[in-house]
Design a protein around this motif. Sequence first.
Motif, PDB file in Angstrom:
ATOM      1  N   LYS A  29       0.840  -1.205   0.000  1.00 35.15           N
ATOM      2  CA  LYS A  29       0.000   0.000   0.000  1.00 35.15           C
ATOM      3  C   LYS A  29       0.874   1.254   0.000  1.00 35.15           C
ATOM      4  N   ASP A  30       1.915   1.245   0.830  1.00 29.58           N
ATOM      5  CA  ASP A  30       2.821   2.391   0.882  1.00 29.58           C
ATOM      6  C   ASP A  30       3.524   2.608  -0.451  1.00 29.58           C
ATOM      7  N   GLU A  33       1.122   4.080  -3.048  1.00 31.26           N
ATOM      8  CA  GLU A  33       0.840   5.492  -2.784  1.00 31.26           C
ATOM      9  C   GLU A  33       2.036   6.369  -3.110  1.00 31.26           C
ATOM     10  N   ARG A  34       3.229   5.875  -2.856  1.00 31.05           N
ATOM     11  CA  ARG A  34       4.428   6.640  -3.205  1.00 31.05           C
ATOM     12  C   ARG A  34       4.601   6.756  -4.716  1.00 31.05           C
ATOM     13  N   VAL A  38      -3.957   5.862  -6.436  1.00 33.07           N
ATOM     14  CA  VAL A  38      -5.068   5.839  -5.500  1.00 33.07           C
ATOM     15  C   VAL A  38      -5.402   4.370  -5.266  1.00 33.07           C
ATOM     16  N   ASP A  41      -8.311  -0.233  -1.252  1.00 33.79           N
ATOM     17  CA  ASP A  41      -7.735  -1.115  -0.243  1.00 33.79           C
ATOM     18  C   ASP A  41      -8.775  -2.118   0.255  1.00 33.79           C
TER      19      ASP A  41
END
Length: 254
Positions: A29-30, A33-34, A38, A41
């Motif tokens: 997830k990180d 996002e980096r 979008v 989740d």
Amino acid sequence: MPVNQPHKSATLYRMVMPKHTCPYGLKSKDLLERQGFVVDDQHLTTREQTDAFMAEQGVNTTPQTFIAGKRIGGYEELRVYFGEIKPESERANTTYQPVIAIFTMALLMALGLSWYHSGSLFTLRAFEWFISIAMCLLALQKLKDIEQFSTMFLNYDLLAQRWVRYSKLYPFGEALAGILMTASAFIWLASPVAILIGSIGSVSVIKAVYIDKRELKCACVGGDSQVPLGFISLTENLLMVAMGCWMLLKPTLL
């Protein structure tokens, strides 16, 4: 490779249970996002739900990421997708990263002690601390799993091959010498130990690598090491010999 575009989206399925949150799911997830995605989740909150999802997708692990309707895979596959790492088939099976980390930490600790002790970074004592602290950190890596270390060590150490118990005594000897040299205490004991194990190690590495031309992994950073036996191993042993000799002779030289 993905094409940069606005409002990129990805769907992530990961385990989020009352007693377990998957760390690779958080990493995925990180990473998404980096990368400007979008993230939709999707939490898998029970073992049954997780098993049903894996059966449906024909996979054995979670998390699983989908981009533009295509399944990318788990965290490692996601890193490959974004070009952070090479595919597993293209990765080298050796690395110097553990050795670099240990010697860098030893150097920084030695400089810190030198600054505290004398107000200067670059002192003779800083160099001594660098070697002795590195010995302690290397011994710690070996002592994490002494059985695995001894098995790898027996592949090339000449004394250990004749006296198997030495393969388990070696890390304790290295640790003892490193600790005593750091404290400048009982040098009459620390120096001979360092010289003995360093000399045997140097001869063993030279024979295995430079004479017999064997391709082995070095046990210098523990039994799970992917560091190739060679220059690094030889350097570690020669530094122990040099440090042992120096600490013995220093009172007469200074």
